[in-house]
Design a protein around this motif. Structure first.
Motif, PDB file in Angstrom:
ATOM      1  N   ASP A  89       0.836  -1.202   0.000  1.00 43.26           N
ATOM      2  CA  ASP A  89       0.000   0.000   0.000  1.00 43.26           C
ATOM      3  C   ASP A  89       0.865   1.244   0.000  1.00 43.26           C
ATOM      4  O   ASP A  89       1.950   1.257   0.559  1.00 43.26           O
ATOM      5  N   ARG A  90       0.311   2.204  -0.573  1.00 43.96           N
ATOM      6  CA  ARG A  90       0.994   3.471  -0.620  1.00 43.96           C
ATOM      7  C   ARG A  90       0.661   4.261   0.636  1.00 43.96           C
ATOM      8  O   ARG A  90      -0.490   4.331   1.053  1.00 43.96           O
ATOM      9  N   ILE A  91       1.721   4.879   1.304  1.00 40.92           N
ATOM     10  CA  ILE A  91       1.518   5.593   2.557  1.00 40.92           C
ATOM     11  C   ILE A  91       1.800   7.055   2.306  1.00 40.92           C
ATOM     12  O   ILE A  91       2.771   7.418   1.647  1.00 40.92           O
ATOM     13  N   GLU A  92       0.964   7.839   2.884  1.00 44.66           N
ATOM     14  CA  GLU A  92       1.167   9.278   2.783  1.00 44.66           C
ATOM     15  C   GLU A  92       1.387   9.838   4.179  1.00 44.66           C
ATOM     16  O   GLU A  92       1.068   9.198   5.175  1.00 44.66           O
TER      17      GLU A  92
ATOM     18  N   GLY B 162       0.983  11.416   7.536  1.00 42.48           N
ATOM     19  CA  GLY B 162      -0.180  11.526   8.394  1.00 42.48           C
ATOM     20  C   GLY B 162      -1.011  10.274   8.443  1.00 42.48           C
ATOM     21  O   GLY B 162      -1.948  10.180   9.237  1.00 42.48           O
ATOM     22  N   ASP B 163      -0.694   9.264   7.566  1.00 43.98           N
ATOM     23  CA  ASP B 163      -1.447   8.011   7.604  1.00 43.98           C
ATOM     24  C   ASP B 163      -1.013   7.173   8.814  1.00 43.98           C
ATOM     25  O   ASP B 163       0.152   7.168   9.205  1.00 43.98           O
ATOM     26  N   LEU B 164      -1.950   6.449   9.390  1.00 35.95           N
ATOM     27  CA  LEU B 164      -1.687   5.552  10.515  1.00 35.95           C
ATOM     28  C   LEU B 164      -1.047   4.302   9.974  1.00 35.95           C
ATOM     29  O   LEU B 164      -1.616   3.590   9.156  1.00 35.95           O
ATOM     30  N   VAL B 165       0.161   4.040  10.385  1.00 38.99           N
ATOM     31  CA  VAL B 165       0.913   2.907   9.865  1.00 38.99           C
ATOM     32  C   VAL B 165       0.774   1.722  10.799  1.00 38.99           C
ATOM     33  O   VAL B 165       0.595   0.602  10.350  1.00 38.99           O
TER      34      VAL B 165
ATOM     35  N   THR C 264      -0.406   0.537  15.153  1.00 46.19           N
ATOM     36  CA  THR C 264      -0.988   0.910  16.436  1.00 46.19           C
ATOM     37  C   THR C 264      -0.207   0.159  17.516  1.00 46.19           C
ATOM     38  O   THR C 264      -0.079  -1.065  17.455  1.00 46.19           O
TER      39      THR C 264
END
Length: 169
Positions: A2-5, A7-10, A12
């Motif tokens: 998946d592509r992460i930008e 501020g995205d939650l990677v 927990t």
């Protein structure tokens, strides 16, 4: 993937383990503090108990020492009285020998008068020593009673201490 930008939650993180560790550490700290307080209280109680036993022990020792001193003083009276009685007897003998010589003029009457005065003084000294002996005997009896009382007080304190230890332990 998946592509992460930004501020995205990677991921927990589960902080439950960390919270449990903090709780355990706090519980151990509280337990240690409680043990420290118990130890301090026990030390203070032991010191108080020791101090409470020291004074009665000292009182018993002082009472016994006083009794020994008084007994020693009392033991001197028979010798003192006997010495005074011997002095009196010697004076009486001297009077008995010199008195008949006064009529013959071989001894001055003043000598016999002075001997009689010494004899009276000696009798008074014997009486005084006998009275002092009675007073010393009374002091010895009082000291014996003090020894018994102080020993009983000590025994009661020890008994009370043991009973308190049984009740609390």
């Amino acid at each position: 993937g998946d592509r992460i930008e930004v501020g995205d939650l990677v991921a927990t993180m589960v902080d439950e383990d960390a919270r449990l560790s903090v709780k355990k550490a706090r519980a151990r700290l509280e337990f240690a503090e409680a043990n420290r307080e118990i130890a301090a209280s026990s030390a203070k109680a032991a010191a108080t108990e020791r101090n409470e036993l020291v004074e009665p022990t000292r009182r018993v020792a002082l009472a016994k020492a006083s009794l020994l001193q008084l007994q020693a003083a009392l033991s001197e009276f028979p010798t003192l009285i006997r010495s005074a009685e011997l002095e009196r007897d010697q004076l009486q003998d001297e009077i008995d020998r010199k008195e008949p010589l006064v009529d013959d003029g071989a001894v001055a009457e003043g000598v016999v008068v002075r001997l009689r005065m010494k004899l009276d003084s000696s009798e008074a000294r014997i009486g005084s020593l006998r009275e002092q002996r009675k007073a010393a005997e009374a002091r010895v009896e009082a000291a014996r009673a003090e020894v018994v009382a102080s020993e009983r007080d000590f025994e009661l304190l020890v008994h009370e201490t043991l009973e308190l230890e049984k009740a609390s332990g």
